[in-house]
Structure formats: structure tokens, C-alpha cells
Design a protein around this motif. Structure first.
Motif, PDB file in Angstrom:
ATOM      1  N   PRO A  91       0.731  -1.326   0.118  1.00  0.00           N
ATOM      2  CA  PRO A  91      -0.250   0.034  -0.135  1.00  0.00           C
ATOM      3  C   PRO A  91       0.906   1.041  -0.098  1.00  0.00           C
ATOM      4  CG  PRO A  91      -0.204  -0.966   1.888  1.00  0.00           C
ATOM      5  CD  PRO A  91       0.504  -2.028   1.165  1.00  0.00           C
ATOM      6  N   ALA A  92       1.989   1.258   0.391  1.00  0.00           N
ATOM      7  CA  ALA A  92       3.007   2.375   0.262  1.00  0.00           C
ATOM      8  C   ALA A  92       3.296   2.799  -1.077  1.00  0.00           C
ATOM      9  CB  ALA A  92       4.269   2.045   1.126  1.00  0.00           C
ATOM     10  N   VAL A  93       3.035   1.984  -2.035  1.00  0.00           N
ATOM     11  CA  VAL A  93       3.523   2.232  -3.474  1.00  0.00           C
ATOM     12  C   VAL A  93       2.422   2.407  -4.223  1.00  0.00           C
ATOM     13  CG1 VAL A  93       4.599   1.225  -5.432  1.00  0.00           C
ATOM     14  CG2 VAL A  93       5.467   0.441  -3.124  1.00  0.00           C
ATOM     15  N   GLU A  94       2.455   3.515  -5.307  1.00  0.00           N
ATOM     16  CA  GLU A  94       1.160   3.987  -6.083  1.00  0.00           C
ATOM     17  C   GLU A  94       1.452   2.949  -7.414  1.00  0.00           C
ATOM     18  OE1 GLU A  94      -0.297   7.376  -9.115  1.00  0.00           O
ATOM     19  OE2 GLU A  94       1.296   7.931  -7.648  1.00  0.00           O
ATOM     20  N   PHE A  95       0.408   2.362  -7.749  1.00  0.00           N
ATOM     21  CA  PHE A  95       0.499   1.385  -8.808  1.00  0.00           C
ATOM     22  C   PHE A  95      -0.412   1.921 -10.093  1.00  0.00           C
ATOM     23  CE2 PHE A  95       1.829  -1.395  -5.600  1.00  0.00           C
ATOM     24  CZ  PHE A  95       2.888  -1.982  -6.167  1.00  0.00           C
ATOM     25  N   ARG A  96       0.286   1.832 -11.363  1.00  0.00           N
ATOM     26  CA  ARG A  96      -0.663   2.172 -12.711  1.00  0.00           C
ATOM     27  C   ARG A  96      -0.400   1.071 -13.591  1.00  0.00           C
ATOM     28  NH1 ARG A  96       2.197   8.331 -13.312  1.00  0.00           N
ATOM     29  NH2 ARG A  96       1.679   8.938 -11.195  1.00  0.00           N
ATOM     30  N   GLU A  97      -1.427   0.806 -14.325  1.00  0.00           N
ATOM     31  CA  GLU A  97      -1.352  -0.156 -15.416  1.00  0.00           C
ATOM     32  C   GLU A  97      -0.975   0.637 -16.647  1.00  0.00           C
ATOM     33  OE1 GLU A  97      -4.293  -2.957 -17.747  1.00  0.00           O
ATOM     34  OE2 GLU A  97      -5.183  -2.281 -16.022  1.00  0.00           O
ATOM     35  N   GLY A  98      -0.001  -0.058 -17.262  1.00  0.00           N
ATOM     36  CA  GLY A  98       0.503   0.801 -18.671  1.00  0.00           C
ATOM     37  C   GLY A  98       1.634   0.070 -19.182  1.00  0.00           C
ATOM     38  N   ASP A  99       1.751   0.232 -20.539  1.00  0.00           N
ATOM     39  CA  ASP A  99       3.014  -0.356 -21.403  1.00  0.00           C
ATOM     40  C   ASP A  99       4.134   0.505 -21.491  1.00  0.00           C
ATOM     41  OD1 ASP A  99       4.053  -0.816 -24.185  1.00  0.00           O
ATOM     42  OD2 ASP A  99       2.479  -2.219 -24.283  1.00  0.00           O
ATOM     43  N   LEU A 100       5.239  -0.089 -21.656  1.00  0.00           N
ATOM     44  CA  LEU A 100       6.457   0.456 -21.539  1.00  0.00           C
ATOM     45  C   LEU A 100       6.525   1.606 -22.820  1.00  0.00           C
ATOM     46  CD1 LEU A 100       8.742  -2.220 -20.737  1.00  0.00           C
ATOM     47  CD2 LEU A 100       8.113  -0.686 -18.900  1.00  0.00           C
ATOM     48  N   LEU A 101       5.765   1.105 -23.783  1.00  0.00           N
ATOM     49  CA  LEU A 101       5.877   2.082 -24.943  1.00  0.00           C
ATOM     50  C   LEU A 101       5.041   3.044 -24.908  1.00  0.00           C
ATOM     51  CD1 LEU A 101       6.208  -0.848 -27.702  1.00  0.00           C
ATOM     52  CD2 LEU A 101       7.923   0.257 -26.347  1.00  0.00           C
ATOM     53  N   ALA A 102       4.018   3.329 -23.917  1.00  0.00           N
ATOM     54  CA  ALA A 102       3.157   4.598 -24.001  1.00  0.00           C
ATOM     55  C   ALA A 102       3.022   4.541 -22.060  1.00  0.00           C
ATOM     56  CB  ALA A 102       1.851   4.045 -24.630  1.00  0.00           C
ATOM     57  N   LEU A 103       3.905   5.039 -21.439  1.00  0.00           N
ATOM     58  CA  LEU A 103       3.884   4.993 -20.043  1.00  0.00           C
ATOM     59  C   LEU A 103       2.763   6.083 -19.572  1.00  0.00           C
ATOM     60  CD1 LEU A 103       7.552   5.368 -19.181  1.00  0.00           C
ATOM     61  CD2 LEU A 103       6.066   3.297 -18.869  1.00  0.00           C
ATOM     62  N   PRO A 104       2.031   5.657 -18.479  1.00  0.00           N
ATOM     63  CA  PRO A 104       0.842   6.539 -17.886  1.00  0.00           C
ATOM     64  C   PRO A 104       1.510   7.583 -17.235  1.00  0.00           C
ATOM     65  CG  PRO A 104       0.896   4.596 -17.024  1.00  0.00           C
ATOM     66  CD  PRO A 104       1.812   4.400 -17.877  1.00  0.00           C
ATOM     67  N   ALA A 105       2.544   8.433 -17.523  1.00  0.00           N
ATOM     68  CA  ALA A 105       3.262   9.392 -16.631  1.00  0.00           C
ATOM     69  C   ALA A 105       3.327  10.660 -17.505  1.00  0.00           C
ATOM     70  CB  ALA A 105       4.582   8.622 -16.468  1.00  0.00           C
ATOM     71  N   ALA A 106       3.360  11.743 -16.766  1.00  0.00           N
ATOM     72  CA  ALA A 106       3.369  13.115 -17.281  1.00  0.00           C
ATOM     73  C   ALA A 106       5.151  13.435 -17.754  1.00  0.00           C
ATOM     74  CB  ALA A 106       3.113  14.128 -16.381  1.00  0.00           C
ATOM     75  N   ASP A 107       5.121  14.257 -18.408  1.00  0.00           N
ATOM     76  CA  ASP A 107       6.667  14.512 -18.821  1.00  0.00           C
ATOM     77  C   ASP A 107       7.328  14.890 -17.718  1.00  0.00           C
ATOM     78  OD1 ASP A 107       5.613  14.029 -21.244  1.00  0.00           O
ATOM     79  OD2 ASP A 107       6.146  15.969 -22.041  1.00  0.00           O
ATOM     80  N   GLY A 108       8.590  14.592 -17.634  1.00  0.00           N
ATOM     81  CA  GLY A 108       9.286  14.790 -16.387  1.00  0.00           C
ATOM     82  C   GLY A 108       8.887  14.719 -14.898  1.00  0.00           C
ATOM     83  N   GLU A 109       8.182  13.498 -14.927  1.00  0.00           N
ATOM     84  CA  GLU A 109       7.458  13.235 -13.503  1.00  0.00           C
ATOM     85  C   GLU A 109       8.393  12.439 -12.601  1.00  0.00           C
ATOM     86  OE1 GLU A 109       3.567  10.745 -11.699  1.00  0.00           O
ATOM     87  OE2 GLU A 109       3.621  11.086 -14.010  1.00  0.00           O
ATOM     88  N   PHE A 110       9.089  11.789 -13.059  1.00  0.00           N
ATOM     89  CA  PHE A 110      10.120  10.903 -12.348  1.00  0.00           C
ATOM     90  C   PHE A 110      11.502  11.375 -12.025  1.00  0.00           C
ATOM     91  CE2 PHE A 110       7.006   7.873 -14.344  1.00  0.00           C
ATOM     92  CZ  PHE A 110       6.277   7.755 -13.289  1.00  0.00           C
ATOM     93  N   GLY A 111      11.994  11.355 -11.053  1.00  0.00           N
ATOM     94  CA  GLY A 111      13.514  11.653 -10.573  1.00  0.00           C
ATOM     95  C   GLY A 111      14.309  10.740 -11.113  1.00  0.00           C
ATOM     96  N   SER A 112      14.065   9.313 -11.056  1.00  0.00           N
ATOM     97  CA  SER A 112      14.705   8.387 -11.588  1.00  0.00           C
ATOM     98  C   SER A 112      13.899   7.129 -11.912  1.00  0.00           C
ATOM     99  CB  SER A 112      15.616   7.771 -10.638  1.00  0.00           C
ATOM    100  OG  SER A 112      15.368   7.373  -9.524  1.00  0.00           O
ATOM    101  N   ALA A 113      14.343   5.838 -12.538  1.00  0.00           N
ATOM    102  CA  ALA A 113      13.626   4.658 -12.924  1.00  0.00           C
ATOM    103  C   ALA A 113      14.378   3.594 -13.236  1.00  0.00           C
ATOM    104  CB  ALA A 113      12.848   5.353 -14.444  1.00  0.00           C
ATOM    105  N   VAL A 114      13.633   2.691 -12.542  1.00  0.00           N
ATOM    106  CA  VAL A 114      14.260   1.204 -12.683  1.00  0.00           C
ATOM    107  C   VAL A 114      13.373   0.298 -13.535  1.00  0.00           C
ATOM    108  CG1 VAL A 114      13.083   0.541 -10.514  1.00  0.00           C
ATOM    109  CG2 VAL A 114      15.283  -0.691 -11.360  1.00  0.00           C
TER     110      VAL A 114
END
Length: 213
Positions: A91-114
Motif C-alpha cells: 500500500p505504500a506504493v502507487e501502482f498504474r497499469e501501462g505499457d512500456l511504449l506508452a507510459l501513464p506518466a507526465a513529462d518529467g514526472e520521475f526523478g529516476s526509474a528502474v
């Protein structure tokens, strides 16, 4: 969101095995000291106050590990069943359903990614597009940590974890992944290879840490 029909069989396969997969991989990082060290390195270098994305997060155990080290995390996965398991167990993590080729994320939303062993379900021709999407979702100078199996083979499974599936696992040469990252606008800063741990499938693994330029 745009639909990627070529990934439907992968999505269905992970939907089918989600509960068994989560049970089997829940504590896998406990036996992977190098993985933990690289993830800790990512946390340390992520801009304070920004979010780390776990791309192809499965049931969310990596995102949960990061959250346990104080990071704000978002897990993104193709499989609705995996996302459901993740929301239930972490529950401490936010989850979203999405494809690596069309990420459900805004431009510049993340500081880093794995992206741990998630590009292994992409065709070689899709790597650059996936990395371009990751770059779009990262802040300037954001880091992307990618892991994958080394080689050129494709392993197909019709049965996995006691269920019928239809999924390919693609191996990649580190030089090819590095080129795709560079073509997508990243500078590769670190390359590491290792043999498998005793608990893992017997393959060589590669880790690339790349910075958004």
C-alpha cells in the motif's frame, strides 16, 4: 491509452501467473546483494523529493524495497492482475497499469526509474521507443537502471508456474541495449555483468545505469 496488440499475450500470461509469481518473487531481493546495492545507489542519486518509477514492476516487490528506503515510488506494469496484487500487498506504493511504449506518466514526472527484467519482453526494434518513453517521463539528468539477460536467444514458455502461458523472454547483448539507450537520449554511466545466483535461472545478467541527457 494506446493499445499495443503485440504485447497482449505477454499481458495475458502475467495476468494468469500473477498470484504464483508474487508468492515466488516476494522476497527475491534478500538473496541479491548486487541488485540491492545498485538500487540503493539509485536512491542515493535521485533528486530529493522526486519519485522513482519501477517500469514493468510486476507485483511491486522492487518498488516496495525502494519505498522501504524512503523513496516515493510508482510501479507501472502491463498486467492488471499484477497491479492488483501490488496494490494489495504494498500500500505504500502507487501502482498504474501501462505499457512500456506508452507510459501513464507526465513529462518529467520521475526523478529516476528502474526496469528490472522488463525489457526482456520487448522486441529489439522496440527498445529505443521504450527508452524514449522512459526519457520523456524522467526529469533532466534523471537516472534509469536497466537489467536483462545477456545473449541473443529467445526462450518461449507455453507453461509457467503451473499455468498455460504464451510468453517470450528475449536476451540482449549489453552493447545493443547501450546503443538503444544512447540513441534515445541517455548517456550510459555504468555497466556491470554477473553470473546468476544459486536461486536464479542459469543466465548471465547485465545492469546498465544511464543518465538522461
Amino acid at each position: 491509452m494506446e493499445d499495443h496488440g503485440s504485447h497482449d499475450s505477454t499481458r495475458r500470461s502475467y495476468d494468469t501467473v500473477a498470484e504464483n509469481y508474487a508468492a515466488g518473487f516476494r522476497d527475491e531481493l534478500a538473496a541479491k546483494p548486487l541488485d540491492r546495492a545498485l538500487l540503493a545507489c539509485l536512491v542515493e542519486q535521485t533528486e530529493p523529493g522526486t519519485t522513482i518509477a519501477d517500469l514493468g514492476c510486476g507485483p511491486g516487490h522492487v518498488a516496495a524495497w525502494l519505498a522501504g528506503r524512503g523513496a516515493s515510488t510508482v510501479g507501472i506494469d502491463l498486467s492488471a492482475a499484477m497491479v492488483a496484487v501490488g496494490r494489495r500487498e504494498h500500500p505504500a506504493v502507487e501502482f498504474r497499469e501501462g505499457d512500456l511504449l506508452a507510459l501513464p506518466a507526465a513529462d518529467g514526472e520521475f526523478g529516476s526509474a528502474v526496469a528490472f527484467y522488463s525489457i526482456i519482453h520487448l522486441a529489439p526494434s522496440e527498445l529505443r521507443r521504450a527508452f524514449e518513453e522512459a526519457r520523456r517521463a524522467l526529469r533532466p539528468s534523471g537516472l534509469l537502471l536497466v537489467s536483462f539477460h545477456i545473449g541473443s536467444e529467445v526462450r518461449h514458455l507455453d507453461e509457467w508456474l503451473g499455468h498455460k502461458v504464451d510468453v517470450d523472454f528475449r536476451f540482449f547483448e549489453p552493447s545493443d541495449v547501450a546503443k538503444a539507450l544512447e540513441d534515445a537520449g541517455f548517456a550510459v554511466e555504468t555497466r556491470i555483468e554477473r553470473t546468476n545466483y544459486a536461486s536464479e535461472v542459469a543466465t548471465r545478467r547485465a545492469y546498465l545505469l544511464a543518465r538522461r541527457t
